[in-house]
Write an enzyme that holds these catalytic residues in place. Structure first.
Site, PDB file in Angstrom:
ATOM      1  N   VAL A  23       0.847  -1.189   0.000  1.00 37.08           N
ATOM      2  CA  VAL A  23       0.000   0.000   0.000  1.00 37.08           C
ATOM      3  C   VAL A  23       0.886   1.243   0.000  1.00 37.08           C
ATOM      4  O   VAL A  23       1.848   1.336   0.769  1.00 37.08           O
ATOM      5  CB  VAL A  23      -0.939   0.019   1.231  1.00 37.08           C
ATOM      6  CG1 VAL A  23      -1.817   1.267   1.207  1.00 37.08           C
ATOM      7  CG2 VAL A  23      -1.810  -1.234   1.254  1.00 37.08           C
ATOM      8  N   ASP A  29     -11.173 -11.989   6.236  1.00 38.13           N
ATOM      9  CA  ASP A  29      -9.881 -11.828   6.932  1.00 38.13           C
ATOM     10  C   ASP A  29      -9.997 -10.733   7.991  1.00 38.13           C
ATOM     11  O   ASP A  29      -9.232  -9.768   8.021  1.00 38.13           O
ATOM     12  CB  ASP A  29      -8.777 -11.492   5.930  1.00 38.13           C
ATOM     13  CG  ASP A  29      -7.377 -11.675   6.521  1.00 38.13           C
ATOM     14  OD1 ASP A  29      -7.249 -12.400   7.537  1.00 38.13           O
ATOM     15  OD2 ASP A  29      -6.410 -11.110   5.980  1.00 38.13           O
TER      16      ASP A  29
END
Length: 728
Positions: free
Chosen positions: A429, A534
């Site tokens: 990211v 998740d």
């Protein structure tokens, strides 16, 4: 000179160069069997730089074996003065009989004082068909944990050469790890796979020295050790400090450089010299005769008559009519002006025209190929289909945008490492600022995308408009693997604030609000037919004012809202993974609820989901929490204030217990969890005006079940430091 003679000469020169760099200190043992022992290593006092470089040659073996220090479990196979120590180390293994009972267990560890496990040359690997393996290490006095799991119910699905999780899995090792130990177990009864996988294995291994095959499921039982690479450096100070110290290791004709895996430094021979940089001038780095060196290309433009060797350097001359330094890597030999005029005036214009035409043609071809590749990627990633689906959305809904790669490159300064903010299980990211509106965004470069479902997921996620879900703003499809663009969240992860901020703790009131907001976000997703897949504290981001934002949909599944379960390849994170999903591969909304239950326990206890340095019964947080609650004890983070409402905390603990039920059907719906947390928050606010309870005489309050009915047992608080135990 024939080809065979040339090959022999080159081989001899290379061998001599390796011998020079592997040179021992004068009058010291230089070999153990066939293994060279270069200084700073040595086998006795006066032959090594400091005790960290002591090696022992055990001549009771035939041939003799070399060991690091005085240990018998670190077998050295090679030493490089470039900073690597090659060793053999044990494999961890658990073997079982046909009933599933463990018969053999071998769990090795390694502990180093200054050397480090090479993060670039090694991988942590697990092999087996029901194997759960963790590696627990120490890095700069801090403990870290990592691991992976394997699954296979038949050899038909095992792929040779692939460590993707079926029979074999691998994970990286962080930089600067000084010691580690392996934790290994089987996550279901091993008798189910005993016919073709009788053991579970885990080990650190040099990356290019292990190639998985299905035979490893049985053959590794015969292998005791595998190759591992250690990084070494001199001392624990920088070059500038070391140069002022009497024990400075870099001798004459050398340069010093600092290592990137921790403290310390290494030495290199200066340019123009070759040898062992840790030895003194006469024995260490020696001048290279560049004019006659077979290891490197001839450095001058002309023949050897124009080359002259100098100490640490060389010079090249030019033939008559030319000037310059004569070097291939320099200005070379340039024809004198008059000669150039006579020879080249007529051809200059033609060469220039040809050069311009060639350059223009190359630019046009490259530009066309780039445009074609971007268009190909756009189609392969479903760009046309995505545009059609987005055009059919309600105009009042702010649909996802399709960004060009140029816009995102400009936003991130071409994905500069200074803009890197983190890495999850599904990609890296970067922070960026969109040039058109100066909006801060998070841009994810995914590792892999399921392109068959990608367009549906982008359309679905772009329509999510819930305060506590990170907003998907758009994507870029012109690259091989699509880029996703999200709103940027400013305050880090919930995991960071619970486990990594020393001396600082978020209050119980904020923890409860974060839990409530996370539950509302997941409830909203479930109502839209989206299973997150998740849920964990690292995927719960905190915005301004600690507002919770659920993120990272790399493992999410989208289906009809009435679809109860989805058949998937198992994904998720150890410690948060739903055990029912583990066994059946059936992902459901109740899988998210189990993972959310683990997050609730983290908020209550301040402990991480898996902590391998704890006693065995405490390693998996969810199991330890359930066991403690069944014994009427509540593990509580000692940083939660005594002034916090005991009954409110106890009801959250009971709610977590319901979320962690082994059977998914027995867990509450996420909407019920969100409603319960909202009620507890309102109840807590009402209690702020109630009389204060005397802390020296704690009131015994009955426990509460999820539906609010009383229970007969009394639950106590047990802090992780085993300090106060207060009845609830």
């Amino acid at each position: 000179m024939d080809l065979l003679t040339m090959l022999v000469q080159v081989t001899l020169v290379a061998a001599m160069a390796a011998l020079i760099s592997a040179q021992a200190k004068p009058d010291c043992q230089g070999k153990c069997g066939s293994i060279s022992i270069p200084y700073p290593f040595g086998t006795e006092a006066g032959c090594y730089h400091d005790p960290e470089f002591l090696v022992t040659c055990n001549k009771t073996y035939n041939p003799p074996k070399l060991f690091y220090s005085n240990t018998s479990n670190i077998n050295v196979t090679n030493i490089s003065v470039d900073g690597q120590l090659y060793i053999l180390h044990y494999i961890a293994s658990n073997c079982y009989d046909q009933s599933g009972s463990r018969t053999v267990s071998n769990i090795p560890s390694i502990r180093l004082s200054k050397f480090r496990i090479s993060s670039t040359r090694n991988k942590f690997t697990a092999v087996g068909c029901a194997t759960r393996a963790s590696i627990v290490g120490v890095k700069e006095d801090r403990t870290y944990g990592s691991g992976c799991m394997t699954i296979c119910d038949s050899l038909d699905y095992v792929t040779n050469g692939s460590c993707s999780g079926i029979g074999c899995c691998q994970t990286s090792i962080p930089t600067g790890v000084a010691q580690y130990r392996v934790v290994l177990d089987s996550y279901f009864n091993h008798s189910f796979v005993w016919n073709f996988s009788k053991c579970s294995y885990a080990f650190v291994v040099e990356e290019d020295k292990f190639n998985f095959s299905s035979n490893n499921l049985s053959s590794l039982q015969k292998v005791e050790k595998l190759p591992v690479v250690l990084d070494w450096a001199i001392g624990n100070v920088s070059c500038s400090v070391a140069k002022e110290s009497p024990g400075y290791a870099c001798k004459g004709n050398t340069s010093c450089y600092e290592v990137d895996f921790g403290q310390g430094y290494r030495c290199n021979c200066s340019e123009g010299y070759r040898g062992n940089p840790y030895l003194t001038d006469g024995d260490g780095c020696q001048d290279i005769d560049e004019c006659n060196d077979e290891q490197t290309p001839y450095p001058c433009e002309e023949n050897k008559n124009f080359c002259k060797n100098r100490v640490g350097n060389y010079t090249c001359s030019c033939p008559k009519g030319y000037h310059g330094d004569g070097r291939k890597n320099g200005t070379g030999c340039i024809a004198d002006r008059l000669l150039v005029i006579k020879i080249g005036v007529g051809s200059v214009i033609g060469i220039l025209v040809l050069s311009v035409a060639s350059s223009s043609l190359v630019w046009v071809i490259r530009r066309r190929r780039l445009i074609q590749q971007k268009a190909k990627n756009f189609e392969q990633n479903g760009g046309t289909m995505l545009q059609e689906k987005l055009s059919l959305l309600d105009p009042s809904v702010e649909a996802a945008k399709i960004f060009t790669i140029e816009v995102l490159q400009k936003a991130t300064n071409n994905f500069n490492k200074k803009n890197f903010v983190g890495e999850g299980g599904f990609g890296k990211v970067y922070k960026g600022v969109l040039p058109q509106n100066n909006m801060a965004v998070a841009i994810k470069r995914s590792v892999v995308v399921d392109q068959s479902k990608f367009t549906d997921e982008v359309v679905a996620l772009s329509q999510i408009n819930q305060t506590n879900v990170v907003k998907l703003l758009g994507c870029c499809l012109e690259v091989e693997v699509p880029l996703l663009v999200y709103e940027f969240i400013t305050n880090g992860t919930l995991f960071h604030h619970i486990h990594e901020v020393p001396g600082l703790s978020i209050s119980w009131e904020i923890r409860l609000r974060i839990a409530k907001e996370t539950a509302e976000a997941l409830s909203y997703l479930h109502s839209k037919g989206i299973i997150h897949g998740d849920v964990k504290s690292t995927n719960i981001l905190l915005h301004d004012g600690f507002t919770a934002k659920v993120s990272d949909f790399g493992a999410s599944r989208i289906g009809p809202s009435n679809e109860k379960q989805l058949q998937t390849m198992i994904q998720g994170t150890l410690g948060y993974l739903d055990p029912e999903y583990h066994q059946t591969s059936q992902l459901s909304k109740k899988s998210d609820i189990y993972s959310f239950g683990v997050v609730l326990v983290e908020l209550l206890t301040g402990r991480i989901a898996i902590c391998s340095d704890k006693p065995e019964k405490e390693r998996i947080l969810s199991n330890y929490f359930i066991s403690s609650m069944n014994k009427n004890r509540l593990i509580l983070d000692h940083r939660i204030g005594k002034e916090d409402d005991d009954e409110q905390v106890g009801e959250v603990a009971t709610l977590a217990l319901h979320c962690l039920k082994l059977k998914g059907d027995e867990r509450p719906a996420m909407s019920e969890v969100a409603t319960k947390l909202e009620e507890l928050m309102r109840k807590g606010k009402n209690l702020l005006t109630s009389p204060e309870v005397n802390p020296t005489e704690p009131e015994l309050l009955p426990g509460k079940s999820l539906d609010g009915s009383s229970t007969s047992s009394t639950v106590g608080y047990d802090s992780p430091s085993n300090q106060a135990k207060v009845p609830l």
